[in-house]
Design a protein around this motif. Structure first.
Motif, PDB file in Angstrom:
ATOM      1  N   LEU A  73      47.124  54.046  60.396  1.00 46.47           N
ATOM      2  CA  LEU A  73      45.843  54.556  60.875  1.00 46.47           C
ATOM      3  C   LEU A  73      45.986  55.007  62.323  1.00 46.47           C
ATOM      4  O   LEU A  73      46.623  54.344  63.127  1.00 46.47           O
ATOM      5  CB  LEU A  73      44.768  53.467  60.791  1.00 46.47           C
ATOM      6  N   GLY A  74      45.396  56.138  62.644  1.00 50.44           N
ATOM      7  CA  GLY A  74      45.499  56.671  63.995  1.00 50.44           C
ATOM      8  C   GLY A  74      46.628  57.658  64.162  1.00 50.44           C
ATOM      9  O   GLY A  74      46.855  58.160  65.266  1.00 50.44           O
ATOM     10  N   SER A  75      47.330  57.961  63.070  1.00 48.19           N
ATOM     11  CA  SER A  75      48.405  58.954  63.130  1.00 48.19           C
ATOM     12  C   SER A  75      48.101  60.073  62.129  1.00 48.19           C
ATOM     13  O   SER A  75      47.352  59.884  61.170  1.00 48.19           O
ATOM     14  CB  SER A  75      49.762  58.317  62.811  1.00 48.19           C
ATOM     15  N   TYR A  76      48.697  61.219  62.345  1.00 43.68           N
ATOM     16  CA  TYR A  76      48.416  62.381  61.511  1.00 43.68           C
ATOM     17  C   TYR A  76      48.947  62.234  60.083  1.00 43.68           C
ATOM     18  O   TYR A  76      48.433  62.856  59.163  1.00 43.68           O
ATOM     19  CB  TYR A  76      49.003  63.652  62.143  1.00 43.68           C
ATOM     20  N   GLU A  77      49.975  61.410  59.906  1.00 42.45           N
ATOM     21  CA  GLU A  77      50.551  61.279  58.569  1.00 42.45           C
ATOM     22  C   GLU A  77      49.759  60.355  57.658  1.00 42.45           C
ATOM     23  O   GLU A  77      50.004  60.288  56.450  1.00 42.45           O
ATOM     24  CB  GLU A  77      52.010  60.810  58.635  1.00 42.45           C
ATOM     25  N   CYS A  78      48.788  59.633  58.207  1.00 42.90           N
ATOM     26  CA  CYS A  78      47.996  58.683  57.425  1.00 42.90           C
ATOM     27  C   CYS A  78      47.094  59.405  56.418  1.00 42.90           C
ATOM     28  O   CYS A  78      46.478  60.419  56.744  1.00 42.90           O
ATOM     29  CB  CYS A  78      47.143  57.836  58.364  1.00 42.90           C
ATOM     30  N   HIS A  79      47.011  58.852  55.209  1.00 42.74           N
ATOM     31  CA  HIS A  79      46.124  59.398  54.172  1.00 42.74           C
ATOM     32  C   HIS A  79      45.027  58.370  53.898  1.00 42.74           C
ATOM     33  O   HIS A  79      45.032  57.681  52.874  1.00 42.74           O
ATOM     34  CB  HIS A  79      46.919  59.723  52.914  1.00 42.74           C
ATOM     35  N   ALA A  80      44.087  58.297  54.826  1.00 43.23           N
ATOM     36  CA  ALA A  80      43.048  57.267  54.772  1.00 43.23           C
ATOM     37  C   ALA A  80      42.113  57.433  53.582  1.00 43.23           C
ATOM     38  O   ALA A  80      41.634  56.449  53.019  1.00 43.23           O
ATOM     39  CB  ALA A  80      42.248  57.284  56.078  1.00 43.23           C
ATOM     40  N   LYS A  81      41.820  58.658  53.186  1.00 42.65           N
ATOM     41  CA  LYS A  81      40.873  58.885  52.087  1.00 42.65           C
ATOM     42  C   LYS A  81      41.400  58.303  50.777  1.00 42.65           C
ATOM     43  O   LYS A  81      40.652  57.702  50.002  1.00 42.65           O
ATOM     44  CB  LYS A  81      40.585  60.377  51.940  1.00 42.65           C
ATOM     45  N   GLN A  82      42.687  58.500  50.525  1.00 45.47           N
ATOM     46  CA  GLN A  82      43.277  57.937  49.300  1.00 45.47           C
ATOM     47  C   GLN A  82      43.244  56.416  49.332  1.00 45.47           C
ATOM     48  O   GLN A  82      42.947  55.776  48.321  1.00 45.47           O
ATOM     49  CB  GLN A  82      44.719  58.433  49.125  1.00 45.47           C
ATOM     50  N   LEU A  83      43.536  55.835  50.500  1.00 49.53           N
ATOM     51  CA  LEU A  83      43.510  54.382  50.614  1.00 49.53           C
ATOM     52  C   LEU A  83      42.094  53.849  50.428  1.00 49.53           C
ATOM     53  O   LEU A  83      41.882  52.837  49.754  1.00 49.53           O
ATOM     54  CB  LEU A  83      44.059  53.937  51.980  1.00 49.53           C
ATOM     55  N   LEU A  84      41.109  54.535  51.010  1.00 52.57           N
ATOM     56  CA  LEU A  84      39.724  54.117  50.859  1.00 52.57           C
ATOM     57  C   LEU A  84      39.297  54.176  49.393  1.00 52.57           C
ATOM     58  O   LEU A  84      38.593  53.286  48.901  1.00 52.57           O
ATOM     59  CB  LEU A  84      38.812  54.997  51.715  1.00 52.57           C
ATOM     60  N   THR A  85      39.730  55.200  48.697  1.00 53.63           N
ATOM     61  CA  THR A  85      39.455  55.312  47.266  1.00 53.63           C
ATOM     62  C   THR A  85      40.016  54.117  46.509  1.00 53.63           C
ATOM     63  O   THR A  85      39.340  53.522  45.662  1.00 53.63           O
ATOM     64  CB  THR A  85      40.070  56.617  46.703  1.00 53.63           C
ATOM     65  N   TYR A  86      41.255  53.746  46.851  1.00 52.41           N
ATOM     66  CA  TYR A  86      41.884  52.593  46.195  1.00 52.41           C
ATOM     67  C   TYR A  86      41.139  51.303  46.512  1.00 52.41           C
ATOM     68  O   TYR A  86      40.833  50.511  45.605  1.00 52.41           O
ATOM     69  CB  TYR A  86      43.342  52.483  46.633  1.00 52.41           C
ATOM     70  N   LEU A  87      40.836  51.081  47.781  1.00 53.57           N
ATOM     71  CA  LEU A  87      40.148  49.842  48.170  1.00 53.57           C
ATOM     72  C   LEU A  87      38.784  49.712  47.507  1.00 53.57           C
ATOM     73  O   LEU A  87      38.328  48.607  47.209  1.00 53.57           O
ATOM     74  CB  LEU A  87      39.999  49.776  49.690  1.00 53.57           C
ATOM     75  N   ASN A  88      38.127  50.839  47.267  1.00 56.28           N
ATOM     76  CA  ASN A  88      36.833  50.813  46.598  1.00 56.28           C
ATOM     77  C   ASN A  88      36.944  50.569  45.101  1.00 56.28           C
ATOM     78  O   ASN A  88      35.941  50.317  44.435  1.00 56.28           O
ATOM     79  CB  ASN A  88      36.079  52.113  46.860  1.00 56.28           C
TER      80      ASN A  88
END
Length: 285
Positions: free
Chosen positions: A17-32
């Motif tokens: 998190l906080g870097s350009y290579e992070c794919h936060a949306k996919q992780l958020l989808t998984y966590l949900n």
């Protein structure tokens, strides 16, 4: 409303998190999509090495808020520190509500002992030549930008996407030897200490494989990353398995409605005033 999968233990690592290579949306989808009893964040969740005030998008804040919400709802969160979030190591053994920060963890599940850590201590390039590793991180950022632009063109031409970083890593001289050495050193130590399995991250290579030497055997588990592979480890029904986001037939899950509509300032405020179950901070001896 979709039913969330109930899982005993989930391990994720190398989110950055906080870097350009992070794919936060996919992780958020998984966590949900899951409802774990225990969530182990195995290092490099926040990329403090590459952190910049100019880049910490809304989707990254949503991941932090989601983890805090999970904690407040009773999920045990164990944050194991890595090299990119090594600043948190000075808070090792601190517990706030359901969130605990540690450098390593020993866990017994159904009569079997597991050894959990990020894994950077077994990477000789980190302690002695950290500046090279950091420079490599910035170079990797540039590579990600080039890769995204290339894939944008390929998509419009109807061609298959490619991963430049993976191609470079796979073609790098001695990369296979480095990975094998890393896995073998960790597995040998786990066998020596009588652990049934060992769980790590760091090298962004998801894997689940039994390792054996003349002294015994152990199950080597690497949770992979949320930069390229989008993988996690899940423990349920007395067995481990590797979760792969691209193979999840239940996707997509979307962000919680209350989070989806929140403005950036509201997300920051929600994280800042976070008070899990109104419990006092405790420091474990």
């Amino acid at each position: 409303m979709k039913t969330k999968r109930k899982i005993e233990v989930v391990v994720i690592s190398d989110v950055h998190l906080g870097s350009y290579e992070c794919h936060a949306k996919q992780l958020l989808t998984y966590l949900n999509s899951i409802q774990p009893k225990k969530l182990i964040l195995n290092g490099d969740i926040i990329d403090i090495w590459q952190f910049s005030k100019r880049y910490f998008p809304k989707s990254h804040l949503k991941v932090i808020k989601k983890i805090m919400d999970m904690s407040a709802s009773g999920v045990e969160i164990i944050y194991i520190t890595g090299n990119h979030d090594e600043m948190l190591r000075k808070f090792s053994n601190m517990t706030i509500g359901n969130i605990t920060i540690v450098n390593k963890l020993v866990l017994n599940l159904d009569g079997k002992s597991g050894w959990f850590f990020h894994g950077d201590v077994f990477d000789l390039s980190i302690p002695n030549t950290k500046w090279i590793a950091k420079f490599g991180g910035y170079g990797y950022n540039i590579l990600i930008h080039i890769n995204r632009f290339t894939n944008w063109i390929l998509e419009r031409l109807g061609k298959e996407k490619l991963s430049l970083s993976r191609k470079i890593k796979n073609n790098t001289k001695n990369s296979d030897k480095y990975i094998n050495d890393y896995e073998n050193v960790i597995s040998d130590l786990a066998i020596e200490n009588n652990y049934d399995y060992v769980v790590c991250g760091h090298i962004h290579q998801p894997k689940m494989e039994y390792k054996e030497n003349k002294h015994g055997k152990t199950l080597y588990l690497n949770s992979g990353d949320w930069v390229e592979h989008f993988t996690a480890l899940e423990y349920q029904f007395k067995r481990w398995k590797t979760y792969v986001y691209s193979e999840d037939k239940l996707s997509p899950f979307y962000a919680d409605e209350d989070v989806k509509s929140m403005e950036m300032k509201d997300l920051i405020a929600a994280i800042t005033i976070f008070n899990p179950q109104k419990k006092k901070q405790t420091i474990k001896p």
